[in-house]
Design an enzyme around this catalytic site. Structure first.
Site, PDB file in Angstrom:
ATOM      1  N   SER A 103      19.113 -65.752  35.305  1.00 26.04           N
ATOM      2  CA  SER A 103      18.932 -64.713  34.260  1.00 26.04           C
ATOM      3  C   SER A 103      18.353 -63.495  34.753  1.00 26.04           C
ATOM      4  CB  SER A 103      18.008 -65.612  33.215  1.00 26.04           C
ATOM      5  OG  SER A 103      17.841 -64.878  32.267  1.00 26.04           O
ATOM      6  N   ASP A 158      26.972 -67.305  25.553  1.00 28.50           N
ATOM      7  CA  ASP A 158      25.709 -67.074  26.223  1.00 28.50           C
ATOM      8  C   ASP A 158      25.226 -65.855  25.097  1.00 28.50           C
ATOM      9  OD1 ASP A 158      23.459 -65.634  27.211  1.00 28.50           O
ATOM     10  OD2 ASP A 158      24.324 -65.923  29.171  1.00 28.50           O
ATOM     11  N   HIS A 189      23.087 -69.529  27.426  1.00 26.98           N
ATOM     12  CA  HIS A 189      22.593 -69.089  28.542  1.00 26.98           C
ATOM     13  C   HIS A 189      21.871 -70.051  29.610  1.00 26.98           C
ATOM     14  CE1 HIS A 189      20.683 -65.318  30.251  1.00 26.98           C
ATOM     15  NE2 HIS A 189      19.651 -66.106  30.265  1.00 26.98           N
TER      16      HIS A 189
HETATM   17  C1  MLT Z   1      16.744 -59.851  31.379  1.00 22.52           C
HETATM   18  O1  MLT Z   1      15.599 -59.504  30.893  1.00 22.52           O
HETATM   19  O2  MLT Z   1      16.595 -59.742  32.821  1.00 22.52           O
HETATM   20  C2  MLT Z   1      17.676 -60.441  30.832  1.00 22.52           C
HETATM   21  O3  MLT Z   1      17.625 -60.199  29.445  1.00 22.52           O
HETATM   22  C3  MLT Z   1      17.773 -61.962  31.081  1.00 22.52           C
HETATM   23  C4  MLT Z   1      16.270 -62.509  30.600  1.00 22.52           C
HETATM   24  O4  MLT Z   1      15.494 -62.472  31.467  1.00 22.52           O
HETATM   25  O5  MLT Z   1      16.101 -63.160  29.501  1.00 22.52           O
END
Ligand code: MLT
Length: 207
Positions: A103, A158, A189
Protein backbone atom coordinates in the site's frame (compact mmCIF):
# COMPACT_ATOMS: atom_id res chain seq x y z
CA UNK A 1 19.17 13.59 8.23
CA UNK A 2 17.97 10.22 7.06
CA UNK A 3 17.63 8.42 10.39
CA UNK A 4 14.64 6.13 10.42
CA UNK A 5 13.46 4.07 13.35
CA UNK A 6 13.90 0.58 11.98
CA UNK A 7 14.28 -3.11 12.64
CA UNK A 8 17.11 -5.11 11.17
CA UNK A 9 17.42 -8.87 11.09
CA UNK A 10 20.69 -10.24 9.76
CA UNK A 11 20.68 -12.92 7.11
CA UNK A 12 20.68 -16.58 8.05
CA UNK A 13 20.95 -17.44 4.36
CA UNK A 14 23.58 -15.28 2.68
CA UNK A 15 22.46 -16.39 -0.77
CA UNK A 16 19.21 -14.43 -0.85
CA UNK A 17 18.97 -10.67 -1.40
CA UNK A 18 18.06 -8.55 1.63
CA UNK A 19 14.48 -7.34 1.79
CA UNK A 20 13.54 -3.71 2.41
CA UNK A 21 10.13 -3.97 4.10
CA UNK A 22 7.84 -0.95 3.70
CA UNK A 23 4.60 -0.96 5.67
CA UNK A 24 1.21 0.55 4.84
CA UNK A 25 -0.46 3.59 6.44
CA UNK A 26 -0.74 3.17 10.20
CA UNK A 27 1.77 0.34 10.28
CA UNK A 28 5.26 0.30 11.67
CA UNK A 29 8.65 -1.36 11.40
CA UNK A 30 7.35 -4.60 12.94
CA UNK A 31 4.41 -5.16 10.59
CA UNK A 32 6.02 -6.88 7.64
CA UNK A 33 8.75 -8.90 9.37
CA UNK A 34 6.54 -12.00 9.31
CA UNK A 35 5.69 -11.47 5.65
CA UNK A 36 9.37 -11.02 4.85
CA UNK A 37 10.27 -14.27 6.60
CA UNK A 38 7.55 -16.10 4.67
CA UNK A 39 8.59 -14.65 1.31
CA UNK A 40 12.31 -15.27 1.72
CA UNK A 41 13.28 -17.38 4.76
CA UNK A 42 16.74 -16.47 6.01
CA UNK A 43 17.07 -13.22 4.04
CA UNK A 44 18.30 -10.12 5.88
CA UNK A 45 15.36 -7.85 6.71
CA UNK A 46 15.59 -4.06 6.86
CA UNK A 47 12.34 -2.51 7.99
CA UNK A 48 12.04 1.27 8.54
CA UNK A 49 9.07 3.10 10.03
CA UNK A 50 7.61 5.83 7.81
CA UNK A 51 8.46 9.30 9.16
CA UNK A 52 5.29 11.12 8.13
CA UNK A 53 2.40 11.08 10.60
CA UNK A 54 -1.22 11.31 9.46
CA UNK A 55 -3.40 11.63 12.55
CA UNK A 56 -0.73 9.69 14.39
CA UNK A 57 -0.44 7.00 11.72
CA UNK A 58 3.02 6.49 10.24
CA UNK A 59 3.36 6.75 6.44
CA UNK A 60 6.19 7.24 3.97
CA UNK A 61 4.93 10.50 2.39
CA UNK A 62 2.16 13.08 2.75
CA UNK A 63 -1.13 12.86 0.91
CA UNK A 64 -3.81 15.45 0.37
CA UNK A 65 -6.58 12.82 0.28
CA UNK A 66 -6.80 9.08 -0.24
CA UNK A 67 -5.05 8.42 -3.54
CA UNK A 68 -4.11 12.12 -3.98
CA UNK A 69 -0.45 12.61 -3.20
CA UNK A 70 1.72 15.57 -2.26
CA UNK A 71 4.17 14.83 -5.05
CA UNK A 72 6.87 17.20 -3.82
CA UNK A 73 6.82 15.28 -0.58
CA UNK A 74 6.83 11.95 -2.48
CA UNK A 75 10.04 13.02 -4.23
CA UNK A 76 11.70 14.33 -1.11
CA UNK A 77 10.75 11.30 1.03
CA UNK A 78 11.72 8.75 -1.61
CA UNK A 79 15.21 10.22 -1.85
CA UNK A 80 15.45 10.37 1.95
CA UNK A 81 14.51 6.67 2.09
CA UNK A 82 17.13 6.01 -0.57
CA UNK A 83 19.76 7.67 1.63
CA UNK A 84 18.66 5.56 4.58
CA UNK A 85 19.08 2.39 2.52
CA UNK A 86 22.52 3.45 1.31
CA UNK A 87 23.63 4.15 4.90
CA UNK A 88 22.11 0.91 6.22
CA UNK A 89 23.88 -1.07 3.50
CA UNK A 90 27.21 0.27 4.76
CA UNK A 91 26.36 -0.17 8.41
CA UNK A 92 25.11 -3.75 8.03
CA UNK A 93 27.25 -4.77 4.98
CA UNK A 94 24.29 -5.49 2.76
CA UNK A 95 23.81 -6.01 -0.95
CA UNK A 96 21.18 -3.87 -2.64
CA UNK A 97 17.79 -4.95 -1.28
CA UNK A 98 14.61 -6.03 -2.97
CA UNK A 99 11.82 -3.76 -1.68
CA UNK A 100 8.66 -5.44 -0.41
CA UNK A 101 6.06 -2.72 0.01
CA UNK A 102 2.40 -2.82 0.91
CA UNK A 103 0.00 0.00 0.00
CA UNK A 104 1.67 3.29 1.00
CA UNK A 105 4.95 1.34 1.35
CA UNK A 106 4.53 -0.03 -2.17
CA UNK A 107 3.90 3.50 -3.44
CA UNK A 108 7.13 4.87 -1.96
CA UNK A 109 9.00 1.85 -3.38
CA UNK A 110 7.53 2.62 -6.81
CA UNK A 111 8.65 6.25 -6.42
CA UNK A 112 12.15 5.11 -5.49
CA UNK A 113 12.29 2.91 -8.61
CA UNK A 114 11.29 5.88 -10.75
CA UNK A 115 13.61 8.41 -9.08
CA UNK A 116 16.68 6.50 -7.88
CA UNK A 117 16.52 2.89 -9.07
CA UNK A 118 20.13 2.09 -8.20
CA UNK A 119 19.09 1.88 -4.52
CA UNK A 120 17.07 -1.30 -5.15
CA UNK A 121 17.79 -4.69 -6.72
CA UNK A 122 14.10 -5.06 -7.52
CA UNK A 123 10.71 -4.72 -5.88
CA UNK A 124 7.56 -6.52 -4.88
CA UNK A 125 4.77 -3.95 -4.98
CA UNK A 126 1.62 -5.07 -3.18
CA UNK A 127 -1.46 -2.91 -4.02
CA UNK A 128 0.66 -0.07 -5.44
CA UNK A 129 -0.54 2.91 -7.42
CA UNK A 130 1.15 5.53 -9.61
CA UNK A 131 3.15 7.66 -7.13
CA UNK A 132 4.18 10.50 -9.46
CA UNK A 133 2.13 11.91 -12.33
CA UNK A 134 5.21 13.01 -14.27
CA UNK A 135 8.27 11.02 -13.24
CA UNK A 136 11.64 12.01 -14.70
CA UNK A 137 12.43 10.17 -17.94
CA UNK A 138 16.15 10.53 -18.39
CA UNK A 139 18.76 8.12 -19.66
CA UNK A 140 20.67 7.59 -16.38
CA UNK A 141 17.44 6.58 -14.62
CA UNK A 142 16.48 4.28 -17.49
CA UNK A 143 19.94 2.74 -17.45
CA UNK A 144 19.80 2.14 -13.69
CA UNK A 145 16.29 0.69 -13.78
CA UNK A 146 17.04 -1.35 -16.90
CA UNK A 147 16.06 -4.99 -16.47
CA UNK A 148 15.35 -4.73 -12.73
CA UNK A 149 12.69 -7.24 -11.74
CA UNK A 150 9.43 -5.86 -10.37
CA UNK A 151 6.45 -7.92 -9.25
CA UNK A 152 3.23 -5.89 -9.05
CA UNK A 153 0.32 -7.65 -7.37
CA UNK A 154 -3.03 -5.85 -7.56
CA UNK A 155 -6.46 -6.63 -6.14
CA UNK A 156 -9.24 -6.96 -8.67
CA UNK A 157 -11.72 -5.46 -6.17
CA UNK A 158 -9.36 -2.93 -4.55
CA UNK A 159 -11.48 0.10 -3.51
CA UNK A 160 -8.36 2.29 -3.20
CA UNK A 161 -6.47 1.35 -6.39
CA UNK A 162 -8.54 1.32 -9.61
CA UNK A 163 -7.49 -1.31 -12.18
CA UNK A 164 -6.62 1.43 -14.65
CA UNK A 165 -4.20 2.95 -12.15
CA UNK A 166 -2.23 -0.24 -11.47
CA UNK A 167 -2.14 -0.96 -15.22
CA UNK A 168 -0.71 2.53 -15.73
CA UNK A 169 1.95 1.91 -13.07
CA UNK A 170 2.96 -1.37 -14.75
CA UNK A 171 3.26 0.45 -18.10
CA UNK A 172 5.20 3.34 -16.56
CA UNK A 173 7.75 1.01 -14.96
CA UNK A 174 8.08 -1.13 -18.09
CA UNK A 175 8.59 1.94 -20.27
CA UNK A 176 11.27 3.11 -17.85
CA UNK A 177 13.09 -0.19 -18.39
CA UNK A 178 12.02 -2.44 -15.50
CA UNK A 179 11.18 -6.07 -16.11
CA UNK A 180 7.61 -6.04 -14.78
CA UNK A 181 5.36 -8.95 -13.90
CA UNK A 182 1.84 -7.70 -13.14
CA UNK A 183 -0.81 -9.99 -11.75
CA UNK A 184 -4.35 -9.06 -10.74
CA UNK A 185 -5.61 -11.25 -7.90
CA UNK A 186 -9.17 -11.98 -6.78
CA UNK A 187 -8.67 -9.76 -3.71
CA UNK A 188 -9.33 -6.28 -2.36
CA UNK A 189 -6.75 -3.91 -0.86
CA UNK A 190 -5.79 -6.40 1.85
CA UNK A 191 -3.23 -9.09 1.20
CA UNK A 192 -4.26 -12.66 0.53
CA UNK A 193 -2.48 -16.00 0.74
CA UNK A 194 -1.96 -15.78 -3.03
CA UNK A 195 0.19 -12.66 -2.54
CA UNK A 196 2.53 -14.57 -0.24
CA UNK A 197 2.76 -17.60 -2.52
CA UNK A 198 3.34 -15.55 -5.68
CA UNK A 199 5.90 -13.31 -3.99
CA UNK A 200 7.79 -16.30 -2.59
CA UNK A 201 7.86 -18.10 -5.94
CA UNK A 202 8.88 -14.93 -7.77
CA UNK A 203 11.75 -14.05 -5.44
CA UNK A 204 13.05 -17.60 -5.65
CA UNK A 205 13.78 -16.87 -9.30
CA UNK A 206 15.53 -13.53 -8.69
CA UNK A 207 19.28 -13.79 -8.20
C1 MLT B 1 -1.37 6.02 -0.16
O1 MLT B 1 -1.73 6.99 0.48
O2 MLT B 1 -0.18 5.73 -0.37
C2 MLT B 1 -2.46 5.17 -0.71
O3 MLT B 1 -3.69 5.84 -0.61
C3 MLT B 1 -2.50 3.85 -0.02
C4 MLT B 1 -2.78 3.99 1.43
O4 MLT B 1 -1.87 4.22 2.19
O5 MLT B 1 -3.95 3.86 1.83
Amino acid sequence: ESAFIHRFEPAANAGSPPLLLLHGTGGDENDLLGLGRMISPGAALLSPRGRVLEHGMPRFFRRLAEGVFDEDDVRHRALELGDFVTEARQRYSLAAPVAVGFSNGANIAAALLLLKPEVLAGAILLRAMVPLSDPPKNDPIKAALGGKPVLLLSGQADPIVPASNSARLAALLSQAGASVTHKVLPAGHQLSQADVTLARDWIGNVD
